[in-house]
Structures are given as C-alpha cells and as structure tokens.
Scaffold this active site. Structure first.
Site, PDB file in Angstrom:
ATOM      1  N   TYR A 147      -0.419   0.680   4.497  1.00 37.98           N
ATOM      2  CA  TYR A 147      -0.723   0.741   5.925  1.00 37.98           C
ATOM      3  C   TYR A 147      -2.226   0.771   6.140  1.00 37.98           C
ATOM      4  O   TYR A 147      -3.000   0.944   5.193  1.00 37.98           O
ATOM      5  CB  TYR A 147      -0.058   1.962   6.570  1.00 37.98           C
ATOM      6  CG  TYR A 147      -0.693   3.308   6.252  1.00 37.98           C
ATOM      7  CD1 TYR A 147      -0.539   3.912   5.014  1.00 37.98           C
ATOM      8  CD2 TYR A 147      -1.450   3.970   7.211  1.00 37.98           C
ATOM      9  CE1 TYR A 147      -1.118   5.142   4.739  1.00 37.98           C
ATOM     10  CE2 TYR A 147      -2.028   5.207   6.948  1.00 37.98           C
ATOM     11  CZ  TYR A 147      -1.861   5.785   5.715  1.00 37.98           C
ATOM     12  OH  TYR A 147      -2.437   6.996   5.446  1.00 37.98           O
ATOM     13  N   ARG A 199      19.261  -2.147  -2.355  1.00 35.11           N
ATOM     14  CA  ARG A 199      18.510  -1.068  -2.985  1.00 35.11           C
ATOM     15  C   ARG A 199      18.508  -1.159  -4.515  1.00 35.11           C
ATOM     16  O   ARG A 199      19.565  -1.086  -5.145  1.00 35.11           O
ATOM     17  CB  ARG A 199      19.077   0.293  -2.563  1.00 35.11           C
ATOM     18  CG  ARG A 199      18.191   1.448  -2.999  1.00 35.11           C
ATOM     19  CD  ARG A 199      18.709   2.779  -2.486  1.00 35.11           C
ATOM     20  NE  ARG A 199      17.745   3.832  -2.778  1.00 35.11           N
ATOM     21  CZ  ARG A 199      17.619   4.408  -3.982  1.00 35.11           C
ATOM     22  NH1 ARG A 199      18.423   4.059  -4.961  1.00 35.11           N
ATOM     23  NH2 ARG A 199      16.708   5.339  -4.186  1.00 35.11           N
ATOM     24  N   GLU A 228      -9.975  15.302  -1.485  1.00 40.88           N
ATOM     25  CA  GLU A 228     -10.178  14.840  -0.106  1.00 40.88           C
ATOM     26  C   GLU A 228      -9.292  15.666   0.818  1.00 40.88           C
ATOM     27  O   GLU A 228      -8.521  16.519   0.373  1.00 40.88           O
ATOM     28  CB  GLU A 228      -9.851  13.352   0.017  1.00 40.88           C
ATOM     29  CG  GLU A 228      -8.430  13.010  -0.368  1.00 40.88           C
ATOM     30  CD  GLU A 228      -8.143  11.508  -0.386  1.00 40.88           C
ATOM     31  OE1 GLU A 228      -8.819  10.746   0.319  1.00 40.88           O
ATOM     32  OE2 GLU A 228      -7.214  11.116  -1.116  1.00 40.88           O
ATOM     33  N   LYS A 253      -3.816   2.554  -0.150  1.00 38.31           N
ATOM     34  CA  LYS A 253      -3.383   3.185   1.098  1.00 38.31           C
ATOM     35  C   LYS A 253      -1.892   2.909   1.288  1.00 38.31           C
ATOM     36  O   LYS A 253      -1.482   2.085   2.109  1.00 38.31           O
ATOM     37  CB  LYS A 253      -4.213   2.674   2.276  1.00 38.31           C
ATOM     38  CG  LYS A 253      -4.126   3.574   3.494  1.00 38.31           C
ATOM     39  CD  LYS A 253      -5.254   3.293   4.457  1.00 38.31           C
ATOM     40  CE  LYS A 253      -5.123   4.021   5.770  1.00 38.31           C
ATOM     41  NZ  LYS A 253      -5.156   5.478   5.667  1.00 38.31           N
ATOM     42  N   HIS A 284      15.278  -0.201  -7.615  1.00 40.84           N
ATOM     43  CA  HIS A 284      13.875   0.211  -7.696  1.00 40.84           C
ATOM     44  C   HIS A 284      12.928  -0.957  -7.995  1.00 40.84           C
ATOM     45  O   HIS A 284      11.851  -1.047  -7.429  1.00 40.84           O
ATOM     46  CB  HIS A 284      13.692   1.292  -8.761  1.00 40.84           C
ATOM     47  CG  HIS A 284      14.221   2.632  -8.336  1.00 40.84           C
ATOM     48  ND1 HIS A 284      15.544   2.836  -8.002  1.00 40.84           N
ATOM     49  CD2 HIS A 284      13.602   3.826  -8.180  1.00 40.84           C
ATOM     50  CE1 HIS A 284      15.718   4.111  -7.669  1.00 40.84           C
ATOM     51  NE2 HIS A 284      14.547   4.729  -7.760  1.00 40.84           N
ATOM     52  N   ARG A 333      -9.592  -3.662   3.144  1.00 43.89           N
ATOM     53  CA  ARG A 333      -8.876  -2.645   2.363  1.00 43.89           C
ATOM     54  C   ARG A 333      -7.374  -2.919   2.366  1.00 43.89           C
ATOM     55  O   ARG A 333      -6.696  -2.698   1.358  1.00 43.89           O
ATOM     56  CB  ARG A 333      -9.172  -1.242   2.898  1.00 43.89           C
ATOM     57  CG  ARG A 333      -8.564  -0.154   2.018  1.00 43.89           C
ATOM     58  CD  ARG A 333      -8.989   1.236   2.424  1.00 43.89           C
ATOM     59  NE  ARG A 333      -8.540   1.560   3.763  1.00 43.89           N
ATOM     60  CZ  ARG A 333      -8.891   2.664   4.430  1.00 43.89           C
ATOM     61  NH1 ARG A 333      -9.700   3.547   3.851  1.00 43.89           N
ATOM     62  NH2 ARG A 333      -8.452   2.901   5.639  1.00 43.89           N
ATOM     63  N   LEU A 374      -8.799   8.089  -1.489  1.00 41.33           N
ATOM     64  CA  LEU A 374      -8.871   6.874  -0.681  1.00 41.33           C
ATOM     65  C   LEU A 374     -10.334   6.658  -0.309  1.00 41.33           C
ATOM     66  O   LEU A 374     -10.990   7.582   0.172  1.00 41.33           O
ATOM     67  CB  LEU A 374      -8.030   7.035   0.588  1.00 41.33           C
ATOM     68  CG  LEU A 374      -7.982   5.766   1.428  1.00 41.33           C
ATOM     69  CD1 LEU A 374      -7.084   4.726   0.780  1.00 41.33           C
ATOM     70  CD2 LEU A 374      -7.519   6.064   2.836  1.00 41.33           C
TER      71      LEU A 374
HETATM   72  N1  PMP Z   1      -8.239  10.020   2.781  1.00 42.37           N
HETATM   73  C1  PMP Z   1      -6.953  10.023   3.202  1.00 42.37           C
HETATM   74  C2  PMP Z   1      -5.912  10.621   2.324  1.00 42.37           C
HETATM   75  C3  PMP Z   1      -6.608   9.474   4.455  1.00 42.37           C
HETATM   76  O1  PMP Z   1      -5.330   9.462   4.871  1.00 42.37           O
HETATM   77  C4  PMP Z   1      -7.634   8.941   5.270  1.00 42.37           C
HETATM   78  C5  PMP Z   1      -7.297   8.383   6.631  1.00 42.37           C
HETATM   79  N2  PMP Z   1      -6.786   7.100   6.541  1.00 42.37           N
HETATM   80  C6  PMP Z   1      -8.959   8.952   4.788  1.00 42.37           C
HETATM   81  C7  PMP Z   1      -9.221   9.500   3.534  1.00 42.37           C
HETATM   82  C8  PMP Z   1     -10.088   8.390   5.597  1.00 42.37           C
HETATM   83  O2  PMP Z   1     -10.067   6.983   5.591  1.00 42.37           O
HETATM   84  P1  PMP Z   1     -10.594   6.139   6.816  1.00 42.37           P
HETATM   85  O3  PMP Z   1     -12.013   6.579   7.061  1.00 42.37           O
HETATM   86  O4  PMP Z   1     -10.516   4.736   6.347  1.00 42.37           O
HETATM   87  O5  PMP Z   1      -9.704   6.436   7.972  1.00 42.37           O
END
Ligand code: PMP
Length: 285
Positions: A33, A100, A182, A149, A102, A52, A207
């Site tokens: 996403y 379904r 994070e 993501k 995997h 991304r 991320l």
């Molecule tokens: N880390 C995680 C786990 C997130 O879900 C997000 C939000 N998408 C971010 C970092 C920040 O990424 P962005 O600045 O691209 O929204």
C-alpha cells in the site's frame, strides 16, 4: 459529501466498496500500500510515493495493475471526486483473487487495486504539533522486511494499541539490542545536544519514510547535519528534542517517552523549524 472509493476499475460509493473473500490481501496480507497526504488539494510527494510503491511491488513480485501514469491520474481523480482539500489518499494493490493456497497462484491472476480517500481537518495535526505527543516503547516483533510497505501490519497494530491501552498517544518499537527502529506508523528522530538530527539508517529494519527522506534533503540544504544511526530509548529520553514523521501527520514532536519528559516536556525549536521547512516545501514544490 458522500465518500467515493475505487475498487478494481470502478469508482463506487464508499459503502459499496467491496472485495472478494479470496483476495490474497484478505487471507495472507499479500499486498502493498501507499498513503499520500493531501494539502490544499495537492498530493504531497506524489512521485516519491509512486517510486516506493513500484519498489514494494517489485520486492514481492506483484504485477503493477496499470501504468504509473494511469495510477497517477486515478489518484488525482480520487482527490477530485472526494473534494479533498486536506486529508489522505490510500492505495492498496494485492496479488489478486485466487483459490486459497499460500504459494503464488500458478494461473495468471490480475492484481487487485483499491483506493480510499478521507478529509482530515488541518487543525487536528496542528493541535498534535502544538502539544506534542506522549509515547511508550514496545519490543519490535515484526518480520525482517519492514522496508516493504506491505499490509502485514499486525506488529504495528499491536504497538499502537499497547500505547492506547497505556494512555499514551503512540509507540516506538525497539529492536533486540535496545535500539529504536521506528514508530507504529512513523519514523523516529531525535535532536542531539549539538542540534544535529539523528534518525535510523534506512535498511530492511525500517520503512524508508518519504517524509523522512524529504526532510533529510531539506534540512541538509539548510546546513543542518543529519546523522543516520540507531539510538537507544535512554538516548531518546535524554535528547534535546524528539519527533516522528509520516505522510499523513507530517512532523509531530514527542514530548514524553515511557513516562519521562523529553527536555522540558514541550515542543522545541528544532522540530518547529523542521516542520516549517517541510510544510513550505510541501505547499510550494
Ligand atoms: N514507518 C512506518 C511503519 C509507517 O507505517 C510509516 C507511515 N507510512 C512511516 C514509517 C512513515 O513513512 P511516510 O513518511 O512515507 O509516510
């Protein structure tokens, strides 16, 4: 204003935005996403999020359902049809609908795509900025490819819920060595005693936030030093300032970590400056 969503080729009333029970996103979170912030009707960092998205799809070997140009048009159409002035557009692409099993489907399956949009009053995040937020830290229990993501967000879901249960606003996740990875939905930053910005290096452990990347560039242009390295909970608690960044919320100061105030417990001058350059760039770029 009734919301309009997009499901596999059609704009539909939000209440009718339905997918198949054997969509692999639903059964395996086999999907990726992106989320774009919208300010003044404009998709912020539009191209970087598309970059991304393409990377995430590539890492999971999911076909892009359409060209980049077509996706870009659809995103703009979502903003238009929902009359979003300030808010966010969400886009999800799954490997598709298949019996379904995997392993990837052996037959050719069309990737499934959905989009939703929602308005967010600017006052909402302005208020969070003014007061700052309180966070707790939790063990990072997620898989080893957090750079993708994907919609496999159970670790993130449990992290933010732990915060809510503890009466805090958000959670920062901590790796096995005691270093912060994070936030639950954001990248984590501190300001060291010399005014340098410190944020974890973007590898498979986090991320690589678009907001993070844009701020690194803007702050460097302003002559501020960025240090990409991991930091501990202790160091964050003792930092001059702490904050988190994301496309939906922008720059948000963190004023308390695990019950301990960061500095004097209110948003500092560096995070204020960072937010200003970020907003200025978003509105003019
Ligand atoms: N880390 C995680 C786990 C997130 O879900 C997000 C939000 N998408 C971010 C970092 C920040 O990424 P962005 O600045 O691209 O929204």
């Amino acid at each position: 204003m009734p919301r309009v969503s997009y499901v596999n080729g059609r704009f539909v009333p939000h209440g009718d935005a339905l997918v198949h029970v054997e969509d692999r996103a639903y059964q395996f979170s086999d999907s990726v996403y992106e989320l774009w912030g919208v300010m003044n009707g404009k998709l912020i960092d539009h191209e970087l999020h598309l970059d991304r998205l393409e990377r995430s799809l590539g890492e999971l070997r999911i076909e892009a359902p359409m060209s980049r140009a077509a996706l870009a048009l659809l995103l703009k159409e979502m903003v238009r049809r929902n009359r979003i002035k300030n808010g966010a557009v969400y886009l999800q692409i799954s490997r598709g609908v298949a019996p379904r099993d995997h392993a990837f489907p052996t037959e050719l399956v069309a990737p499934a795509i959905v989009m939703t949009a929602k308005p967010i009053a600017p006052a909402y995040y302005a208020g969070k900025f003014k007061d700052g937020i309180k966070i707790i830290t939790v063990p990072d229990i997620r898989w080893a490819r957090r750079d993708i993501k994907s919609t496999s967000l159970l670790g993130n879901v449990l992290a933010i819920q732990a915060a809510r249960d503890a009466g805090a606003d958000d959670a920062w996740q901590v790796d096995g060595e005691g270093f912060i990875t994070e936030g639950s939905r954001s990248n984590a930053w501190i300001v060291d005693k010399d005014g340098n910005l410190v944020t974890r290096r973007a590898d498979n452990d986090i991320l690589n936030g678009i907001t993070r990347r844009v701020i690194i560039g803007l702050a460097e242009d302003e002559g501020r030093k960025i240090i990409e390295r991991a930091f501990t909970v202790d160091e964050a608690q003792g930092a001059r300032e702490a904050f988190q960044t994301s496309a939906s919320a922008g720059v948000i100061p963190v004023v308390e970590i695990d019950g301990r105030p960061v500095a004097n417990g209110s948003p500092g001058s560096v995070v204020t400056a960072v937010r200003e350059i970020y907003l200025k760039n978003a509105l003019t770029a």
